[in-house]
Design an enzyme around this catalytic site. Structure first.
Site, short mmCIF file in Angstrom:
data_model
loop_
_atom_site.label_atom_id
_atom_site.label_comp_id
_atom_site.label_asym_id
_atom_site.label_seq_id
_atom_site.Cartn_x
_atom_site.Cartn_y
_atom_site.Cartn_z
N GLU A 33 22.17 -59.84 -44.57
CA GLU A 33 22.10 -59.77 -46.04
C GLU A 33 23.39 -59.10 -46.50
O GLU A 33 23.47 -57.87 -46.54
CB GLU A 33 20.89 -58.94 -46.48
CG GLU A 33 19.55 -59.53 -46.14
CD GLU A 33 19.10 -60.58 -47.15
OE1 GLU A 33 19.80 -60.82 -48.15
OE2 GLU A 33 18.04 -61.17 -46.91
N CYS A 56 24.07 -55.57 -54.88
CA CYS A 56 24.61 -56.78 -54.25
C CYS A 56 24.53 -57.95 -55.23
O CYS A 56 25.30 -58.90 -55.15
CB CYS A 56 23.86 -57.09 -52.97
SG CYS A 56 22.09 -57.12 -53.19
P1 NAD Z 1 28.67 -51.23 -45.47
O1 NAD Z 1 28.91 -52.58 -44.90
O2 NAD Z 1 29.81 -50.29 -45.54
O3 NAD Z 1 27.53 -50.48 -44.61
C1 NAD Z 1 26.22 -50.99 -44.50
C2 NAD Z 1 25.57 -50.47 -43.25
O4 NAD Z 1 26.18 -51.08 -42.10
C3 NAD Z 1 25.72 -48.96 -43.04
O5 NAD Z 1 24.53 -48.46 -42.51
C4 NAD Z 1 26.85 -48.87 -42.02
O6 NAD Z 1 26.84 -47.69 -41.26
C5 NAD Z 1 26.58 -50.09 -41.17
N1 NAD Z 1 27.73 -50.66 -40.47
C6 NAD Z 1 28.96 -50.88 -40.98
N2 NAD Z 1 29.73 -51.49 -40.05
C7 NAD Z 1 28.97 -51.65 -38.94
C8 NAD Z 1 29.19 -52.21 -37.65
N3 NAD Z 1 30.38 -52.71 -37.31
N4 NAD Z 1 28.18 -52.22 -36.76
C9 NAD Z 1 26.97 -51.72 -37.09
N5 NAD Z 1 26.70 -51.16 -38.30
C10 NAD Z 1 27.69 -51.13 -39.21
O7 NAD Z 1 28.01 -51.43 -46.92
P2 NAD Z 1 27.68 -50.36 -48.06
O8 NAD Z 1 28.96 -49.90 -48.69
O9 NAD Z 1 26.74 -49.34 -47.56
O10 NAD Z 1 26.87 -51.27 -49.11
C11 NAD Z 1 27.46 -52.12 -50.03
C12 NAD Z 1 27.54 -53.54 -49.52
O11 NAD Z 1 26.25 -54.00 -49.12
C13 NAD Z 1 27.99 -54.52 -50.59
O12 NAD Z 1 28.83 -55.47 -50.02
C14 NAD Z 1 26.69 -55.15 -51.06
O13 NAD Z 1 26.84 -56.40 -51.68
C15 NAD Z 1 25.94 -55.24 -49.77
N6 NAD Z 1 24.50 -55.35 -49.98
C16 NAD Z 1 23.90 -56.56 -49.74
C17 NAD Z 1 22.55 -56.72 -49.98
C18 NAD Z 1 21.86 -58.04 -49.77
O14 NAD Z 1 20.63 -58.05 -49.71
N7 NAD Z 1 22.57 -59.15 -49.65
C19 NAD Z 1 21.79 -55.63 -50.43
C20 NAD Z 1 22.43 -54.40 -50.64
C21 NAD Z 1 23.79 -54.28 -50.40
#
Ligand code: NAD
Length: 505
Positions: A261, A295
């Protein structure tokens, strides 16, 4: 800008945690929970070590071996109890969401309401994990499919929906007979501790096996351990496209299942026939609400050229009346950005937009720069075209306004970006509305008519296409991702006819 005293916020966080039954002990550890409300620290918590993560996965796997055989309606009873506890602690959890993610209390309570709603949905689902019976081509045979629990579900979640995304995954996973290991965002560890405590209470009250749920805390490396562990049958990861690109191929390399997601770059078409009073309200909520940190936040407005000036004027007038500031203050609609990095990303995007020929109509400036928090005025930018900055998701309140002349052009512009999460059209022309929803219309996982792009209900499947990752969570038949399907053929005759008329005698 008047902000609360940091010590008051620390006290409020601690009290909310205690009311949720969290065993917080003495503060300490390498992971620091911050609040974007003041930009100050709330509390240090312990980050999980590699051994802690491995143990959590082992315990969840052990628990799965028992939980998978518990009848689904009994599994649903644990989720029903969780829903009751969430209802009792709605205010406490919402308080933590505001403290850690900066959402205004109304939106924070809405997020907890989503958790309660998905628990209700999951309880109903626990009696409806239906398989099909198909007509067999062989006499005296029955052909059917059954759905079985999958295993340990690893949940990685983002900061901006710190509790709802966990509940979408966990409520459904538990009724499906799976167990869960959760790695929340490193930016929101306290809300996670509260959720974990409430679920532990629900499991205890119903005598469910220990180890149904484990919380592991930390940043990327903790997530990577879930990604790489073959005992994690499904990795459900919510976050940026960058994260999905790192995670997806690694899970695929071990033939694990992933549910991604990822980010959106959501657009709305405003047609000449649109009810503009309604459209402007929908647009302002979607674009400026949650400080543009959903998002599904609206980022691109594709307006018919005949009404573009009027629509821009109306939105900028509405933007100027939006109260930005301390989310705990009455009347505030736009809280802070999560951190300095988010503010820098917004400033860089606005610079790029100007360099690409865009005009900032209003907003974009930082408010209360004397504080260490990052409050901004939502920005409205007229763009001559969908340049590279418009093609990217900047996780901040920037709304780009573009114009179109023909409906085909509007759809083509709408679908021109790499992401495919949410979309909407404002029109009173039924032909346009239906075309937008048709196969050659919006290419997104969510397509709306006369409402904005954000604010989905849990009853529908949630997720998007293209760079958004293709996963679906929450309602409809999204539960199927959390189970494995077996096709069964039963011969109740005394003959052994082979399929396709094959003879083997
Ligand atoms: P992010 O990608 O920085 O982090 C999200 C999560 O992934 C965190 O828990 C982080 O520690 C983990 N993570 C990051 N890189 C990783 C890796 N290489 N391996 C394993 N885990 C890893 O995102 P954010 O800044 O916390 O949130 C914002 C983003 O999330 C925006 O792009 C938003 O659109 C998206 N989002 C999408 C949805 C959806 O349902 N499509 C919902 C909410 C947020």
């Amino acid at each position: 800008m008047n902000l609360p005293a940091p010590e008051e916020l620390c006290r409020r966080a601690e009290e909310a945690l205690v009311r949720c039954g969290a065993d917080i002990g003495a503060a300490g550890g390498s992971l620091v929970a911050r609040t974007p409300v003041t930009g100050t620290d709330l509390r240090a918590v312990r980050a999980s070590s590699p051994d802690d993560v491995a143990e959590a996965i082992s315990a969840a796997h052990e628990a799965f071996l028992a939980w998978r055989s518990v009848p689904a309606p009994q599994r649903g009873a644990v989720v029903r109890r969780l829903g009751q506890l969430l209802t009792e602690h709605k205010h406490d959890l919402a308080e933590l969401v505001t403290l850690e993610a900066g959402k205004i209390p109304s939106e924070a309570r809405g997020e907890v309401q989503e958790m309660i709603d998905i628990c209700e949905f999951a309880v109903g689902l626990s009696r409806q994990l239906y398989g099909r019976t198909m007509a067999s081509e062989r006499p005296g045979h029955r052909l059917m499919e059954t759905w079985h629990p999958l295993g340990v579900v690893g949940v990685i979640s983002a900061f901006n929906f710190p509790v709802a995304v966990w509940s979408w995954n966990t409520a459904i996973a538990l009724v499906c007979g799976d167990t869960v290991v959760w790695k929340p965002s490193e930016k929101t560890p306290l809300t996670a501790i509260a959720c974990d405590a409430l679920l532990a209470q629900a499991a205890h009250d119903l005598g469910a096996p220990a180890g149904l749920h484990a919380l592991v805390q930390g940043s990327v490396e903790v997530g990577e351990q879930l990604v790489d562990d073959a005992r994690v049958a499904l990795l459900s990861a919510t976050g940026s496209v960058r994260m999905g690109r790192a995670v997806g191929p690694r899970v695929a390399a071990r033939f694990g299942k992933s549910l991604l997601e990822l980010g959106g770059n959501n657009g709305a078409v405003v047609a000449p026939s649109a009810d503009l009073d309604l459209a402007v309200r929908g647009i302002v909520f979607s674009a400026a609400g949650t400080a543009g940190q959903r998002c599904t936040s609206l980022r691109r407005l594709i307006v018919h050229s005949s009404i573009a000036d009027e629509v821009t004027h109306r939105i900028s007038s509405a933007y100027r009346t939006l109260k930005v500031g301390n989310p705990f203050d009455d009347g505030v609609l736009v809280g802070p950005l999560v951190d300095e990095q988010a503010f820098n990303a917004m400033r860089t995007a606005l610079d790029k937009a100007r360099a690409d020929g865009g005009t900032v109509v209003c907003g974009g400036e930082r408010r209360g720069a004397e504080n260490s928090a990052y409050y901004v005025s939502p920005a409205l930018v007229r763009m001559p075209a969908q340049t590279s900055v418009v093609q990217e998701e900047t996780f901040a309140p920037i709304l780009y306004v573009l114009t179109y002349d023909t409906f085909d052009q509007a759809i083509a512009m709408h679908n021109e970006v790499p992401q495919g999460l949410s979309s909407s059209i404002f029109t009173t022309d039924q032909r346009e509305a239906e075309r937008f929803l048709a196969a050659d219309g919006s290419d997104c996982g969510i397509a709306n008519v006369n409402i904005g792009t954000s604010g989905a209900e849990i009853g529908g499947a949630f997720g998007g296409e293209k760079d958004t990752g293709g996963g679906r969570e929450s309602g409809s038949d999204a539960w199927k991702a959390y189970m494995r399907r077996a096709t069964n053929t039963v011969n109740y005759s005394d003959q052994l006819p082979l399929a396709q008329g094959v003879e083997f005698t």
